[in-house]
Design a protein around this motif. Structure first.
Motif, PDB file in Angstrom:
ATOM      1  N   VAL A  46      17.273  -7.479  15.978  1.00 50.72           N
ATOM      2  CA  VAL A  46      16.389  -6.364  16.310  1.00 50.72           C
ATOM      3  C   VAL A  46      15.488  -5.995  15.134  1.00 50.72           C
ATOM      4  CG1 VAL A  46      17.962  -4.495  15.632  1.00 50.72           C
ATOM      5  CG2 VAL A  46      16.336  -4.120  17.475  1.00 50.72           C
ATOM      6  N   GLU A  47      15.928  -6.316  13.909  1.00 48.59           N
ATOM      7  CA  GLU A  47      15.125  -5.995  12.729  1.00 48.59           C
ATOM      8  C   GLU A  47      14.052  -7.037  12.442  1.00 48.59           C
ATOM      9  OE1 GLU A  47      17.825  -3.537   9.647  1.00 48.59           O
ATOM     10  OE2 GLU A  47      18.750  -5.400  10.357  1.00 48.59           O
ATOM     11  N   ALA A  48      13.987  -8.076  13.251  1.00 47.60           N
ATOM     12  CA  ALA A  48      12.951  -9.098  13.060  1.00 47.60           C
ATOM     13  C   ALA A  48      11.580  -8.602  13.504  1.00 47.60           C
ATOM     14  CB  ALA A  48      13.317 -10.371  13.819  1.00 47.60           C
ATOM     15  N   GLU A  49      11.552  -7.525  14.261  1.00 47.72           N
ATOM     16  CA  GLU A  49      10.278  -6.984  14.754  1.00 47.72           C
ATOM     17  C   GLU A  49       9.406  -6.515  13.595  1.00 47.72           C
ATOM     18  OE1 GLU A  49       8.640  -3.205  17.441  1.00 47.72           O
ATOM     19  OE2 GLU A  49      10.787  -3.615  17.267  1.00 47.72           O
ATOM     20  N   VAL A  50       8.145  -6.885  13.607  1.00 48.84           N
ATOM     21  CA  VAL A  50       7.194  -6.421  12.596  1.00 48.84           C
ATOM     22  C   VAL A  50       6.849  -4.970  12.894  1.00 48.84           C
ATOM     23  CG1 VAL A  50       4.895  -6.732  11.604  1.00 48.84           C
ATOM     24  CG2 VAL A  50       6.269  -8.735  12.240  1.00 48.84           C
ATOM     25  N   LEU A  51       6.976  -4.122  11.894  1.00 44.97           N
ATOM     26  CA  LEU A  51       6.752  -2.695  12.082  1.00 44.97           C
ATOM     27  C   LEU A  51       5.264  -2.361  12.106  1.00 44.97           C
ATOM     28  CD1 LEU A  51       9.410  -1.430   9.527  1.00 44.97           C
ATOM     29  CD2 LEU A  51       9.577  -1.249  12.014  1.00 44.97           C
ATOM     30  N   SER A  52       4.925  -1.321  12.834  1.00 43.96           N
ATOM     31  CA  SER A  52       3.570  -0.796  12.728  1.00 43.96           C
ATOM     32  C   SER A  52       3.390  -0.201  11.334  1.00 43.96           C
ATOM     33  CB  SER A  52       3.330   0.290  13.781  1.00 43.96           C
ATOM     34  OG  SER A  52       4.124   1.435  13.490  1.00 43.96           O
TER      35      SER A  52
END
Length: 223
Positions: free
Chosen positions: A92-98
């Motif tokens: 779930v932490e692989a998502e690139v943050l805004s």
């Protein structure tokens, strides 16, 4: 970002320790010998973490945090069993943050550094020992925390400092500023910090600072 307390659970291979981390609140991590104990300890530390949220200007948002919700269980490694701290990134932490969400987390990271500095400033050097006489004193914890940043976290985003360069408070602040800028660049480009996603790098850096800040506070009170 939601009001739920999204929790990532890292499970040691021998199930000796379970590390629980708040995905949206870097630095809010605790461990237990079972899933339930890890989550219970995490929620028990909410009042103590409230100061970090306040320092970051996020007290109102933190006050709305609800019940814990496990969003992922991660297979950890032997270090998870031994130390009870996160070592393996979650999916779930692989998502690139805004950019906005990243800045929010970086404010929290800075607040954990500030909390650690305050703990150091108000603690005696000699800290209470554990039940078997173990534990570093304050002046041993300080270089341990800074050394972990210098030789582990900073290098993951391309920052290297020569071994003979002394980390004065001014220089440490300057390098941390470079570190935050490097994190911003890596996130904007969708790059991994070596094998770590940026979300996990921020969470791990904050976890280490807060873990030792709380350790110093607790062992100062005991002494």
């Amino acid at each position: 970002m939601t009001d739920a307390l999204r929790v990532i659970l890292e499970l040691g291979p021998k199930r000796r320790r379970f590390a629980a981390g708040a995905q949206d609140w870097p630095g809010l991590d605790r461990w237990g010998t079972s899933e339930d104990e890890a989550i219970a300890k995490l929620t028990a530390y909410l009042p103590r973490y409230a100061d970090v949220a306040k320092r970051a200007g996020l007290a109102t948002a933190f006050a709305r945090v609800g019940d814990p919700n496990v969003v992922e269980r991660v297979a950890g490694n032997t270090s998870t069993d031994w130390w009870g701290v996160p070592h393996v990134p979650s999916k779930v932490e692989a998502e690139v943050l805004s950019a906005q969400d990243l800045e929010r987390r970086l404010k929290l990271l800075q607040a954990t550094w500030d909390r650690f500095d305050d703990a150091v400033a108000h603690a005696p050097n000699a800290l209470a020992k554990g039940p078997r006489g173990g534990g570093r004193d304050r002046d041993e914890i300080i270089p341990h925390v800074y050394g972990s940043e210098r030789y582990q976290w900073w290098r993951k985003v391309g920052i290297r400092e020569p071994d003979d360069v002394r980390l004065t408070p001014r220089r440490l602040a300057a390098i941390r500023h470079r570190y935050l800028d490097a994190i911003r660049t890596y996130n904007a480009e969708g790059r991994l910090a070596l094998r770590w996603p940026i979300q996990f790098l921020v969470r791990r850096t904050a976890q280490h600072a807060m873990d030792h800040a709380w350790e110093i506070e607790d062992r100062s009170a005991s002494s």
